[in-house]
Design a protein around this motif. Structure first.
Motif, mmCIF file in Angstrom:
data_model
loop_
_atom_site.group_PDB
_atom_site.id
_atom_site.type_symbol
_atom_site.label_atom_id
_atom_site.label_comp_id
_atom_site.label_asym_id
_atom_site.label_seq_id
_atom_site.Cartn_x
_atom_site.Cartn_y
_atom_site.Cartn_z
ATOM 1 N N ARG A 1 -10.917 21.675 -20.575
ATOM 2 C CA ARG A 1 -9.823 21.608 -21.537
ATOM 3 C C ARG A 1 -10.257 21.971 -22.955
ATOM 4 N NH1 ARG A 1 -8.295 16.185 -21.634
ATOM 5 N NH2 ARG A 1 -9.963 15.641 -20.188
ATOM 6 N N CYS B 1 -5.892 6.624 -11.443
ATOM 7 C CA CYS B 1 -5.603 7.981 -11.911
ATOM 8 C C CYS B 1 -4.105 8.248 -11.982
ATOM 9 C CB CYS B 1 -6.278 8.998 -10.988
ATOM 10 S SG CYS B 1 -8.074 9.045 -11.112
ATOM 11 N N THR C 1 -4.443 15.612 -23.282
ATOM 12 C CA THR C 1 -5.290 14.421 -23.275
ATOM 13 C C THR C 1 -4.627 13.368 -22.395
ATOM 14 O OG1 THR C 1 -4.191 13.394 -25.174
ATOM 15 C CG2 THR C 1 -6.068 14.828 -25.645
ATOM 16 N N PRO C 2 -5.397 12.393 -21.920
ATOM 17 C CA PRO C 2 -4.770 11.259 -21.246
ATOM 18 C C PRO C 2 -4.016 10.415 -22.251
ATOM 19 C CG PRO C 2 -7.108 10.852 -21.560
ATOM 20 C CD PRO C 2 -6.858 12.268 -21.977
ATOM 21 N N SER C 3 -3.005 9.724 -21.773
ATOM 22 C CA SER C 3 -2.260 8.805 -22.620
ATOM 23 C C SER C 3 -3.057 7.520 -22.747
ATOM 24 C CB SER C 3 -0.889 8.530 -22.001
ATOM 25 O OG SER C 3 -0.173 7.607 -22.789
ATOM 26 N N TRP D 1 -11.354 10.529 -20.216
ATOM 27 C CA TRP D 1 -10.367 9.547 -19.799
ATOM 28 C C TRP D 1 -11.004 8.263 -19.268
ATOM 29 C CZ3 TRP D 1 -10.030 8.345 -14.465
ATOM 30 C CH2 TRP D 1 -10.823 9.139 -13.631
ATOM 31 N N GLY E 1 -1.206 18.516 -20.119
ATOM 32 C CA GLY E 1 -2.074 17.348 -20.019
ATOM 33 C C GLY E 1 -3.238 17.503 -20.974
ATOM 34 N N GLU F 1 -0.131 11.445 -19.414
ATOM 35 C CA GLU F 1 -0.739 12.571 -20.110
ATOM 36 C C GLU F 1 0.056 12.916 -21.356
ATOM 37 O OE1 GLU F 1 1.047 16.203 -17.406
ATOM 38 O OE2 GLU F 1 -0.771 15.181 -16.720
ATOM 39 N N GLU F 2 -0.647 13.413 -22.357
ATOM 40 C CA GLU F 2 -0.052 13.755 -23.639
ATOM 41 C C GLU F 2 -0.201 15.249 -23.887
ATOM 42 O OE1 GLU F 2 1.591 11.692 -25.528
ATOM 43 O OE2 GLU F 2 1.094 9.851 -24.439
ATOM 44 N N PRO G 1 -10.704 16.126 -14.628
ATOM 45 C CA PRO G 1 -9.665 15.329 -15.293
ATOM 46 C C PRO G 1 -8.989 14.393 -14.300
ATOM 47 C CG PRO G 1 -9.449 17.673 -15.825
ATOM 48 C CD PRO G 1 -10.449 17.576 -14.722
ATOM 49 N N TRP G 2 -8.468 13.300 -14.818
ATOM 50 C CA TRP G 2 -7.802 12.305 -13.987
ATOM 51 C C TRP G 2 -6.648 12.905 -13.184
ATOM 52 C CZ3 TRP G 2 -6.502 13.857 -18.657
ATOM 53 C CH2 TRP G 2 -5.174 13.909 -19.013
ATOM 54 N N ASN G 3 -5.924 13.870 -13.785
ATOM 55 C CA ASN G 3 -4.757 14.423 -13.106
ATOM 56 C C ASN G 3 -5.116 15.489 -12.078
ATOM 57 O OD1 ASN G 3 -5.585 16.268 -15.002
ATOM 58 N ND2 ASN G 3 -3.665 16.283 -16.168
#
Length: 745
Positions: free
Chosen positions: A326, A569, A671-673, A698, A669, A574-575, A551-553
């Motif tokens: 990312r 996860c 960044t993670p929220s 994350w 996505g 996600e932001e 990434p988590w997603n």
């Protein structure tokens, strides 16, 4: 020399190895003196300036025959007779002695090495084979000790090669591999004529890192049952590591006496090594591993480098064509330019990231703004948040005093908040940033002009949703550290290329690999471990230790249904971030970066200023919109229109600017929220599977989802792997240590 005994030759040599024999039992000491005397005599034959090539070949042939006679009887020389006694008593492997002679003979017929594979043969013969004989004399019985001797010999010889570049060049020998010289834009003549250059520095840096890999690898082969028998070789390690570090501290000026230790310095290192050896208990058994790292973003690259320099062989697998994740780069077809997957900004407080960059020799790719200077534009006009060029905390005082967007009431509110953080008064775990700032009585002026932009930039969330703990961490690190901590740092090129070639080179130089275009389609778990991975091409790879830097997603689709980690996860949101790349017919600003206050557009970056070159077409900029939920449904054209309208409104000189081209990169996505609730879900490095570890911004780094968090997570995942003791079915317990430095004897 054929008439001399090993004791005489060894006493006269004054070598590093011979200096360690005093710590051995008497009989072992005598045997090692004989063996070393043999090695010294054979080496002196090849290096003698007074002998012709034919005489050298004759001398080598004599000692090869003496080895045979040592095993068959009838040795002719006093040293040969001593060697025969050592061979009989300690059961010395004949092949190892012959390999030493073969290695010395290579110096008679070979003064160049095409690649490292050829050089490795030489190193194993002249150094590792010495170790093979030594461990037999020391009485080592564990099979792992042979691996120890091989890798430590490699480390010693690589150190010798770096130390003696100048001396070897004087007699026409170049041990640095020709293909590696070429990789750094060098040739054999650069060595022979002692031409110093940046390429020479970089080549030597990676030879240094390769040697560090072998030093670390050998240390991890030491089995507790044989440890006490290795006192002499471990004392020798301390000397050679001091030589290697002295070369580094001299900035790899190898055409000088950079790596040479004086007698007193060498003696001090020997004593320190011996004291350390006897003072510390044996570390747990920790052999090197084959480590697979999934995902070559900053977390994955950091994990791969950490594992490699701790002695593991690493394969770094990446689904895309290039590394960076990312924070990577890609080619935009219409402009023909490489763009980043979002304009990223580093800071001086990114200690782990900057250390990683420095470790790999990529510092010159960075552009520093020190002290901190950020111009802002608002409806009130222009103002600048600019620190004074003074030590902390006075630099921050200057920034507050000269920032025209805030009043004296706002400054006092900021000082109160900073004071609370200095006194370790942390926000509550469940507090949002907005709730915390309200509780701390922060004025609207300081919130809009400082805390809100900082929160959006670092957390990619507005104050009403961001975790107060994350914002407090950002303030503490960015503003309450040293003056340099608050500096802005940019990559002078494309961010995806900051560490790409350096990471790939390190892995390759140390027996690992970077495999791009290698997406993982399945993770095959069995009971309490990950058994194998499958790629989309149908390849199946059995695995030992795996670090996931995905990434988590992405990871959640690869995990067993209903597993604890998959649930986590799926629970993390996600932001989005929008990055609009702009090409205009005239300059919009002369600043590197401009912040917009009270605006839906948050930052404008001049890519020309950052890259240090003009764009191929017009003038290139990047506009960044954080926490961009409200922009998700807009088309590229609509986003470009709104951004240009805002730029023209905020920057008077851009009023007549015409947009030539734009490209919108939507990071859905980005960044993670990390709301307070979601921060509590962030997982640790260790998972429910014994050989499967987590890295990524994350995970529970204690930092927002930044490049620094990613790098820290990769390092932490590898170190946690080395902390953890696992009982494997049918295998000895595996214990891996914290850091290489903490595991020194």
């Amino acid at each position: 020399m054929e008439a001399e005994t090993g004791q005489v030759v060894t006493a006269r040599s004054g070598s590093n190895l011979a200096a360690t024999f005093f710590c051995l039992p008497r009989e072992t000491r005598r045997a090692m003196a004989t063996f070393y005397g043999f090695c010294r005599v054979v080496d002196d034959v090849a290096d003698s300036p007074s002998l012709s090539l034919a005489q050298k070949q004759e001398g080598i042939a004599f000692w090869r025959a003496e080895i045979a006679r040592a095993y068959q009887g009838g040795s002719r020389s006093p040293l040969g007779k001593e060697l025969a006694a050592v061979v009989r008593r300690y059961g010395v492997d004949r092949e190892a002695l012959e390999e030493i002679v073969n290695g010395v003979e290579m110096d008679l017929r070979q003064s160049r090495y095409r690649n490292f594979a050829e050089l490795a043969v030489y190193c194993r013969r002249v150094a590792s084979a010495v170790g093979f004989v030594s461990i037999e004399i020391f009485g080592c019985r564990r099979p792992e000790s042979r691996h120890y001797a091989e890798d430590l010999g490699m480390a010693f010889q690589l150190t010798n090669i770096l130390r003696d570049v100048q001396k070897d060049a004087a007699v026409g020998r170049v041990y640095l591999p020709e293909d590696e010289l070429s990789e750094f834009g060098l040739g054999v003549d650069d060595i022979l004529h002692q031409r110093w250059s940046q390429g020479m520095h970089d080549l030597c840096l990676f030879q240094y890192l390769r040697a560090k890999h072998y030093f670390a690898r050998s240390l991890r082969w030491i089995h507790p049952e044989d440890r006490r028998r290795l006192v002499a070789s471990e004392a020798m390690r301390s000397v050679y590591e001091a030589i290697l570090e002295k070369i580094r501290k001299a900035d790899f000026r190898v055409f000088s006496e950079a790596g040479h230790l004086g007698k007193l310095e060498r003696f001090g290192r020997l004593v320190a090594g011996l004291l350390g050896f006897y003072r510390h208990q044996s570390p747990p058994w920790n052999p090197p591993r084959q480590v697979v790292v999934l995902g070559a973003g900053f977390a994955g690259m950091a994990a791969a480098v950490e594992a490699t320099l701790s002695g593991d062989r690493v394969t770094l697998r990446e689904a895309r064509a290039e590394v960076g994740g990312r924070a990577g780069s890609f080619l935009e077809a219409k402009s023909g330019e490489k763009l980043d997957t979002g304009q990223h900004l580093l800071m001086g407080c990114y200690h782990q990231t900057l250390r990683l960059v420095s470790r790999l020799g990529a510092e010159r790719k960075l552009l520093w703004i020190d002290p901190l200077r950020i111009p802002f534009r608002s409806a009130a006009g222009a103002s600048v948040l600019e620190a004074w060029p003074l030590p902390s905390p006075w630099h921050l005082l200057g920034a507050f005093l000269r920032y025209r967007e805030i009043s004296w009431k706002d400054r006092w509110a900021a000082i109160r908040l900073v004071g609370a953080l200095v006194l370790q008064r942390e926000p509550l775990l469940e507090e949002t940033a907005e709730e915390w700032l309200r509780r701390k009585k922060q004025s609207r002026g300081i919130v809009r002009a400082l805390w809100e932009p900082l929160c959006l930039a670092a957390c990619n969330q507005d104050l009403s949703r961001a975790s107060a703990r994350m914002l407090a961490t950002v303030i503490r690190r960015a503003l309450l550290g040293s003056r340099k901590d608050s500096a802005l740092v940019f990559c002078r090129g494309n961010l995806g290329e900051l560490l790409a070639s350096e990471c790939e080179r390190l892995l390759r130089f140390c027996g690992g690999a970077l495999a791009c275009r290698s997406p993982v389609s399945r993770l095959l778990f069995a009971a309490e471990r990950l058994e194998a991975i499958e790629t989309s091409g149908g390849e199946r790879w059995e695995v030992d230790q795996v670090v996931s830097a995905l990434p988590w997603n992405v990871l959640r689709a690869l995990l067993p249904e209903g597993s604890k980690l998959q649930t986590i996860c799926r629970s993390i949101g996600e932001e989005p971030i929008l990055n609009l790349y702009l090409w205009t017919d005239r300059p919009l600003t002369q600043e590197i970066v401009v912040g917009f206050l009270d605006s839906p557009v948050h930052w404008l970056f001049s890519r020309e200023k950052i890259l240090g070159r003009a764009a191929a077409r017009g003038h290139a900029y990047a506009a960044v919109i954080s926490a961009a939920q409200e922009w998700k449904a807009l088309s590229r054209g609509a986003v470009a229109d709104r951004v240009m309208e805002e730029i023209r409104r905020r920057l008077p000189q851009a009023a007549e600017a015409r947009l030539l081209h734009s490209f919108l990169y939507r990071a859905h996505g980005g960044t993670p929220s990390l709301s307070p609730a979601e921060c509590g879900l962030r997982p640790e490095e260790r998972t429910e599977w014994g050989n499967f570890w987590l890295a990524g911004d994350w995970t529970n780094t204690g930092l927002p989802a930044t490049i620094e968090g990613a790098v820290q997570s990769g390092i932490s995942a590898v170190r946690r792997m080395y902390w953890t003791v696992r009982e494997k079915k049918g295998a000895a317990p595996v214990v891996e240590k914290r850091t290489l430095e903490e595991a020194r004897w």
